[in-house]
Motif scaffolding. Structure first.
Motif, PDB file in Angstrom:
ATOM      1  N   MET A   1       0.851  -1.207   0.000  1.00  0.00           N
ATOM      2  CA  MET A   1       0.000   0.000   0.000  1.00  0.00           C
ATOM      3  C   MET A   1       0.881   1.249   0.000  1.00  0.00           C
ATOM      4  N   SER A   2       0.431   2.282  -0.659  1.00  0.00           N
ATOM      5  CA  SER A   2       1.282   3.461  -0.797  1.00  0.00           C
ATOM      6  C   SER A   2       1.389   4.230   0.518  1.00  0.00           C
ATOM      7  N   GLU A   3       2.462   4.994   0.615  1.00  0.00           N
ATOM      8  CA  GLU A   3       2.707   5.745   1.847  1.00  0.00           C
ATOM      9  C   GLU A   3       1.583   6.734   2.185  1.00  0.00           C
ATOM     10  N   PRO A   4       1.085   7.504   1.163  1.00  0.00           N
ATOM     11  CA  PRO A   4       0.018   8.439   1.507  1.00  0.00           C
ATOM     12  C   PRO A   4      -1.195   7.756   2.117  1.00  0.00           C
TER      13      PRO A   4
ATOM     14  N   ALA B   1      -0.383   6.961   5.594  1.00  0.00           N
ATOM     15  CA  ALA B   1      -0.328   8.175   6.419  1.00  0.00           C
ATOM     16  C   ALA B   1      -1.726   8.648   6.770  1.00  0.00           C
ATOM     17  N   ALA B   2      -2.638   8.460   5.831  1.00  0.00           N
ATOM     18  CA  ALA B   2      -3.983   8.973   6.062  1.00  0.00           C
ATOM     19  C   ALA B   2      -4.908   7.929   6.676  1.00  0.00           C
TER      20      ALA B   2
ATOM     21  N   GLU C   1      -7.279  11.545  -9.192  1.00  0.00           N
ATOM     22  CA  GLU C   1      -7.689  11.919  -7.835  1.00  0.00           C
ATOM     23  C   GLU C   1      -7.132  13.287  -7.430  1.00  0.00           C
ATOM     24  N   GLU C   2      -5.921  13.566  -7.863  1.00  0.00           N
ATOM     25  CA  GLU C   2      -5.314  14.829  -7.464  1.00  0.00           C
ATOM     26  C   GLU C   2      -6.111  16.019  -7.998  1.00  0.00           C
TER      27      GLU C   2
ATOM     28  N   LEU D   1      -8.844  10.662  -1.276  1.00  0.00           N
ATOM     29  CA  LEU D   1      -8.160  10.808  -2.569  1.00  0.00           C
ATOM     30  C   LEU D   1      -6.807  10.102  -2.593  1.00  0.00           C
ATOM     31  N   ASN D   2      -6.502   9.410  -1.505  1.00  0.00           N
ATOM     32  CA  ASN D   2      -5.231   8.690  -1.418  1.00  0.00           C
ATOM     33  C   ASN D   2      -4.031   9.618  -1.638  1.00  0.00           C
ATOM     34  N   LEU D   3      -4.082  10.766  -0.986  1.00  0.00           N
ATOM     35  CA  LEU D   3      -2.994  11.737  -1.084  1.00  0.00           C
ATOM     36  C   LEU D   3      -2.374  11.941   0.300  1.00  0.00           C
ATOM     37  N   ALA D   4      -1.144  12.401   0.318  1.00  0.00           N
ATOM     38  CA  ALA D   4      -0.517  12.724   1.599  1.00  0.00           C
ATOM     39  C   ALA D   4      -1.259  13.910   2.218  1.00  0.00           C
ATOM     40  N   PRO D   5      -1.598  13.826   3.502  1.00  0.00           N
ATOM     41  CA  PRO D   5      -2.279  14.958   4.139  1.00  0.00           C
ATOM     42  C   PRO D   5      -1.546  16.283   3.921  1.00  0.00           C
ATOM     43  N   ALA D   6      -0.205  16.248   3.919  1.00  0.00           N
ATOM     44  CA  ALA D   6       0.552  17.501   3.748  1.00  0.00           C
ATOM     45  C   ALA D   6       0.223  18.165   2.417  1.00  0.00           C
TER      46      ALA D   6
END
Ligand code: FES
Length: 167
Positions: free
Chosen positions: A1-4, A7-8, A32-33, A63-68
């Motif tokens: 699984m991806s890091e973002p 993280a989320a 998604e972005e 959206l499977n994005l890094a919160p940052a």
């Protein structure tokens, strides 16, 4: 699984209704972005006009994005709020032309009439106000924007009348 996603993974989730609204938009966006802005609008609407950390993290998760990355978008756009705002949002220009023509007095009148400080919400939830950089209407100095509408040149009396007209 991806890091973002990892993280989320502890982040809160978008409520069902907001997820459905986002799903309806998915086929119109390439990835998604590209959905970050509409997703934040949907979340902000759901959370009553502002984006607590929980909402931002829910969007990142969805959206499977890094919160940052999502925080970066939120802090870049003035349309997103990280604190509660009033039903009517007032921005007072305090750049030089407006400052020279009395912007400070306009801010003082708002503080007195609304009985709250800058960036605070009146107890009835009606208004909040902030000072702002040039709003591009220097010929109206001193001026302010109320819910997207420009008003100026302002006087203390004009500000009082404007406030009276807000529901
Ligand atoms: S300086 Fe106030 S609108 Fe430009």
């Amino acid at each position: 699984m991806s890091e973002p996603r990892e993280a989320a993974s502890r982040a809160s989730r978008l409520p069902e209704e907001a997820r459905a609204a986002l799903d309806a938009l998915r086929q119109r966006y390439p990835d998604e972005e590209a959905l970050v802005l509409p997703a934040l609008h949907i979340a902000q609407h759901h959370w009553g006009g502002w984006l607590p950390d929980e909402a931002i993290e829910a969007v990142a998760h969805e959206l499977n994005l890094a919160p940052a990355k999502v925080y970066g978008v939120v802090t870049f756009y003035d349309l997103f709020h990280q604190r509660p705002v009033g039903r009517h949002r007032i921005r007072v220009c305090t750049n030089l032309p407006c400052a020279l023509r009395g912007a400070e007095e306009i801010l003082q009148v708002l503080g007195r009439e609304l009985d709250v400080g800058e960036d605070q919400v009146t107890p009835d939830g009606r208004c909040s106000y902030v000072h702002f950089e040039c709003l591009g209407a220097c010929e109206m100095a001193p001026m302010m924007m109320v819910d997207g509408e420009y008003h100026g040149p302002l006087t203390p009396e004009a500000v009082r009348r404007l406030l009276e007209g807000l529901d």
